[in-house]
Scaffold this motif. Structure first.
Motif, mmCIF file in Angstrom:
data_model
loop_
_atom_site.group_PDB
_atom_site.id
_atom_site.type_symbol
_atom_site.label_atom_id
_atom_site.label_comp_id
_atom_site.label_asym_id
_atom_site.label_seq_id
_atom_site.Cartn_x
_atom_site.Cartn_y
_atom_site.Cartn_z
ATOM 1 N N UNK A 216 8.121 -10.994 -37.484
ATOM 2 C CA UNK A 216 8.396 -9.630 -37.019
ATOM 3 C C UNK A 216 7.354 -9.217 -35.974
ATOM 4 N N UNK A 217 6.091 -9.624 -36.195
ATOM 5 C CA UNK A 217 5.049 -9.310 -35.201
ATOM 6 C C UNK A 217 5.402 -9.918 -33.845
ATOM 7 N N UNK A 218 5.879 -11.164 -33.886
ATOM 8 C CA UNK A 218 6.224 -11.838 -32.629
ATOM 9 C C UNK A 218 7.421 -11.167 -31.958
ATOM 10 N N UNK A 219 8.403 -10.776 -32.794
ATOM 11 C CA UNK A 219 9.576 -10.097 -32.230
ATOM 12 C C UNK A 219 9.130 -8.807 -31.552
ATOM 13 N N UNK A 220 8.239 -8.073 -32.238
ATOM 14 C CA UNK A 220 7.784 -6.798 -31.689
ATOM 15 C C UNK A 220 7.023 -7.021 -30.383
ATOM 16 N N UNK A 221 6.303 -8.127 -30.303
ATOM 17 C CA UNK A 221 5.522 -8.405 -29.093
ATOM 18 C C UNK A 221 6.376 -9.070 -28.015
ATOM 19 N N UNK A 222 7.632 -9.329 -28.327
ATOM 20 C CA UNK A 222 8.539 -9.952 -27.350
ATOM 21 C C UNK A 222 8.171 -11.404 -27.063
ATOM 22 N N UNK A 223 7.613 -12.078 -28.044
ATOM 23 C CA UNK A 223 7.188 -13.467 -27.826
ATOM 24 C C UNK A 223 8.123 -14.436 -28.544
ATOM 25 N N UNK A 224 8.324 -15.623 -27.974
ATOM 26 C CA UNK A 224 9.196 -16.610 -28.629
ATOM 27 C C UNK A 224 8.683 -16.983 -30.023
ATOM 28 N N UNK A 225 9.612 -17.274 -30.900
ATOM 29 C CA UNK A 225 9.272 -17.570 -32.295
ATOM 30 C C UNK A 225 8.974 -19.059 -32.465
ATOM 31 N N UNK A 226 8.212 -19.398 -33.523
ATOM 32 C CA UNK A 226 7.935 -20.823 -33.756
ATOM 33 C C UNK A 226 9.232 -21.601 -33.925
ATOM 34 N N UNK A 227 9.202 -22.878 -33.538
ATOM 35 C CA UNK A 227 10.430 -23.670 -33.655
ATOM 36 C C UNK A 227 10.683 -24.051 -35.106
ATOM 37 N N UNK A 228 9.613 -24.247 -35.858
ATOM 38 C CA UNK A 228 9.801 -24.641 -37.264
ATOM 39 C C UNK A 228 8.665 -24.108 -38.131
ATOM 40 N N UNK A 229 9.065 -23.493 -39.245
ATOM 41 C CA UNK A 229 8.088 -23.144 -40.286
ATOM 42 C C UNK A 229 8.400 -24.062 -41.456
ATOM 43 N N UNK A 230 7.451 -24.891 -41.836
ATOM 44 C CA UNK A 230 7.711 -25.812 -42.950
ATOM 45 C C UNK A 230 6.744 -25.502 -44.080
ATOM 46 N N UNK A 231 7.309 -25.203 -45.262
ATOM 47 C CA UNK A 231 6.463 -24.883 -46.419
ATOM 48 C C UNK A 231 6.550 -26.011 -47.431
ATOM 49 N N UNK A 232 5.444 -26.732 -47.589
ATOM 50 C CA UNK A 232 5.446 -27.810 -48.571
ATOM 51 C C UNK A 232 5.128 -27.264 -49.951
ATOM 52 N N UNK A 233 5.117 -28.159 -50.933
ATOM 53 C CA UNK A 233 4.924 -27.725 -52.315
ATOM 54 C C UNK A 233 3.457 -27.587 -52.690
ATOM 55 N N UNK A 234 3.223 -27.332 -53.943
ATOM 56 C CA UNK A 234 1.874 -27.121 -54.451
ATOM 57 C C UNK A 234 1.433 -28.297 -55.296
ATOM 58 N N UNK A 235 0.172 -28.674 -55.168
ATOM 59 C CA UNK A 235 -0.399 -29.735 -55.999
ATOM 60 C C UNK A 235 -1.065 -29.125 -57.220
ATOM 61 N N UNK A 236 -0.838 -29.768 -58.330
ATOM 62 C CA UNK A 236 -1.646 -29.483 -59.507
ATOM 63 C C UNK A 236 -2.543 -30.700 -59.703
ATOM 64 N N UNK A 237 -3.532 -30.584 -60.589
ATOM 65 C CA UNK A 237 -4.389 -31.739 -60.877
ATOM 66 C C UNK A 237 -4.283 -32.000 -62.366
ATOM 67 N N UNK A 238 -3.833 -33.196 -62.716
ATOM 68 C CA UNK A 238 -3.582 -33.516 -64.130
ATOM 69 C C UNK A 238 -2.777 -32.386 -64.775
ATOM 70 N N UNK A 239 -1.764 -31.937 -64.063
ATOM 71 C CA UNK A 239 -0.801 -30.926 -64.508
ATOM 72 C C UNK A 239 -1.399 -29.538 -64.707
#
Ligand code: MSP
Length: 666
Positions: A272-295
């Motif tokens: 939304x900040x980028x839209x408001x500033x009239x700037x092109x949006x990122x081509x890809x937002x990739x959200x990976x998972x979360x690591x636990x340690x020994x569960x």
């Protein structure tokens, strides 16, 4: 040259960097190295988020000025990235003057356009998470983030607001017209449901603090730390000073992060900040998972924060491999073990398993045995021969499939493809057995040449993942690495110079022998391979302090025999989790809304010690549906989920491939 801009989140400078931070940054580094090998001019940016109350408070506790404090702490991140071989081009710190200028510039711009306005904030704030919370989000006076759950603070202050709500329709449209802009798809769907709940304007200033970027022309107010942090991506690209350079690099091609900061921050506020500033949006937002340690969740208080540098040192001491090769083993493990996008569990047992099977055996041993053969029979010189065509084309296909996987950020499958390549070479060597008596010299020459040429190709394709180990293999094969190999070199064959000497050297990845493995590796107990797993049991309702029921006692002791008819009485179904949240007033109990095929049920499960509610949404679990309804902490629970664990839950029973909700389990 094609530009390619990759970002990682900027990490809170107060945190001790651990494998979670290393994961995102290593993934970004692999992509950057791969793109460079393919001729792109890459800009890889990472950095630290240095403002906010937490930093100011920690500085005070340590009798330091905030800027002295952050100058000290930032070194932890820089030294870990140096150890891990992260080839970043820019390290951005939010305390830099260029970042202040960029943030104030955009603040002023949005104030002028009316997208930022002054109002009065009255509401809750979590100081720890630096998050404004609606009354509905606050759980019993605490922050709803299961990682945090600290008491929230009531704020009442004149503040600046950003009109996030105005951009809700455009954000929704973006998700619909560009369904691949946010990945994986499950995360995109979560963003859609977040939008469905309605967006409020975002309070973007704080008064009464003095550590941060002042609001232009109103210096009593400090710009909200998330508004400031997200701006880093623009600062790195040269905004607003370096106009032509900025236009050349903007927007980012890939922005990486874990799922924790996608919905509220990157997918909505940032865009939304980028839209408001009239700037092109990122081509890809990739959200990976979360690591636990020994569960377990990785947390300072549980003492399971694994420092990858220390882990590499321990691994080197235990195996005899060089520390830089062990760094690569960790990079390999992180990206191979878990499909990018899913959650993962770090355990030394799993790390040791991969080290021995994939690295020592499939890769290291192939190199050792062929190099040894060459040294013994050919005084180490590469014979005059050409590579076997069929092997070359099979390897080229695997290298291509690895490239295609990296392009979609499917790092684990990219490695799987290269390991199929190694399997081809191992099989070929065994079948042709150049050492056997019946082979002519010419036949043996061809086999050895093919294997070394194949190893050369695979090692080049491994350079993005394991830069140290792959370079060492290439050095041993006398393959020049200056200028650096290109990706094309990994799919072109007959590239070894006959007559060059191959150095055998000591094994690159010596097997980790059980006796040599210390009781703890990198701060975690090195769980032995034969660690007995607790019995599977319906692990839902009883809080751990509750006495064991006779049924529970039976399950941990000798099980009573039952008949098939007894078993058939259980109605076990596949349940898809639609919603999950903590039961108010307890961290341990999670209320789940599940789909069991045409109907939904509410369940209460005592799994909050190990899982966060958002980790379970969309999971498919196994539920016993024909038990009487039980009231737990005032919530009716209409079934039990199956889990592994005795007193505490260790793992949930899930499916290895999707099935329809409500499917019967037999
Ligand atoms: N400072 C903010 C980000 C601002 S970006 C404009 C922040 N910092 S953080 O230090 O908490 O880092 C969060 C990021 O660290 C996650 O999004 C992820 O990239 C990485 N990880 C930290 N712990 C993690 C795991 N346990 N597992 C996987 N990645 C994790 O949020």
């Amino acid at each position: 040259m094609k530009r390619f801009y990759i970002t990682t989140p900027i990490y809170y400078v107060n945190d001790k960097p651990h494998i979670g931070h290393a994961y995102t940054t290593t993934a970004a580094d692999v992509l950057a190295r791969f793109k460079r090998m393919n001729g792109c001019a890459v800009l890889l940016a990472t950095g630290t988020d240095e403002h906010g109350i937490k930093v100011a408070t920690a500085a005070k506790e340590n009798n330091r000025l905030p800027h002295e404090h952050v100058d000290l702490l930032v070194e932890d991140f820089k030294s870990l990235w140096a150890d891990l071989g992260i080839s970043y081009d820019v390290f951005i710190r939010t305390t830099e003057a260029r970042h202040h200028r960029a943030t104030q510039h955009i603040f002023r711009k949005l104030l002028d356009s009316g997208d930022i306005y002054k109002g009065e904030y009255q509401g809750w704030y979590c100081l720890h998470d630096e998050t404004y919370l609606s009354p509905a989000e606050v759980l019993d006076g605490t922050c709803p983030n299961p990682e945090c759950r600290r008491p929230v603070t009531w704020l009442s202050q004149p503040s600046y607001f950003f009109r996030t709500s105005k951009y809700a329709p455009a954000l929704r449209q973006l998700l619909e017209t560009h369904p691949d802009q946010i990945r994986p798809e499950t995360r995109r769907n979560e963003v859609l449901s977040f939008l469905d709940q309605g967006l409020r304007d975002t309070c973007i200033s704080r008064s009464h603090i003095d550590w941060g970027i002042p609001v232009p022309a109103d210096e009593q107010n400090i710009i909200y730390v998330w508004f400031d942090a997200l701006m880093n991506y623009l600062t790195v690209a040269g905004y607003p000073d370096d106009d032509p350079g900025f236009r050349d690099i903007w927007p980012p091609d890939v922005q990486l992060m874990a799922k924790d900061i996608l919905r509220r921050f990157h997918a909505t506020l940032w865009q939304a900040m980028l839209m408001a500033a009239g700037l092109p949006l990122p081509k890809l937002l990739f959200a990976h998972g979360f690591w636990t340690a020994e569960r377990q969740k990785i947390s300072k208080s549980l003492g399971n924060v694994i420092d990858p540098s220390a882990l590499a040192r321990d691994l080197a001491a235990a195996s005899g491999a060089s520390p830089t090769v062990c760094i690569d083993a960790i990079r390999y493990f992180l990206l191979r073990e878990v499909p990018f996008g899913l959650d993962g569990d770090f355990s030394n047992h799993a790390l040791i398993g991969r080290f021995n099977a994939d690295l020592a055996n499939d890769l290291g041993n192939l190199l050792n045995r062929t190099a040894l053969l060459l040294t013994r029979r050919y005084s180490g010189r590469i014979p005059q021969a050409t590579s076997e065509d069929a092997v070359c084309s099979a390897l080229a296909a695997e290298v291509d499939s690895s490239a295609a996987a990296i392009e979609t950020l499917d790092f684990s499958n990219a490695l799987v493809a290269l390991w199929r390549g190694l399997a081809i070479l191992n099989r070929y060597l065994d079948q042709k057995s150049p050492w056997s008596a019946g082979r002519t010299r010419k036949e043996a020459d061809k086999v050895l040449y093919t294997v070394f040429d194949g190893l050369r190709a695979i090692s080049i394709a491994l350079l993005p993942f394991m830069p140290n180990a792959a370079s060492e293999i290439l050095r041993r094969l006398s393959v020049p690495t200056d200028p650096p190999p290109t990706w094309q070199d990994a799919r072109t064959f007959n590239r070894l110079a006959a007559g060059e000497t191959i150095s055998s050297g000591s094994p690159l990845f010596p097997r980790l022998l059980p006796d040599a493995i210390p009781a703890t590796l990198g701060n975690l107990p090195a769980a032995p391979a034969a660690r007995p797993l607790p019995a599977a049991k319906p692990a839902h309702l009883s809080p751990s302090s509750a006495p064991q029921t006779p049924q529970e006692q039976q399950m941990t002791n000798q099980p009573e025999q039952i008949t098939l008819d007894d078993f058939k009485k259980l109605d076990l179904r596949v349940a898809t989790v639609l919603q999950a949240e903590n039961v108010p007033g307890t961290d341990r109990l999670i209320r789940l809304l599940v789909d069991i095929g045409g109907a939904t049920r509410t369940l209460v499960a005592g799994i909050g010690d190990v899982y966060r509610p958002e980790d379970i949404v969309n999971k498919q679990l196994i539920v016993v549906t024909n038990l009487p309804k039980t009231m737990i902490r005032g919530v009716g629970s209409e079934g039990m989920i199956l889990a592994v664990g005795d007193k505490t839950v260790e793992a949930l029973l899930t499916l290895d491939r999707p099935a329809p909700s409500g499917a019967k389990v037999r």
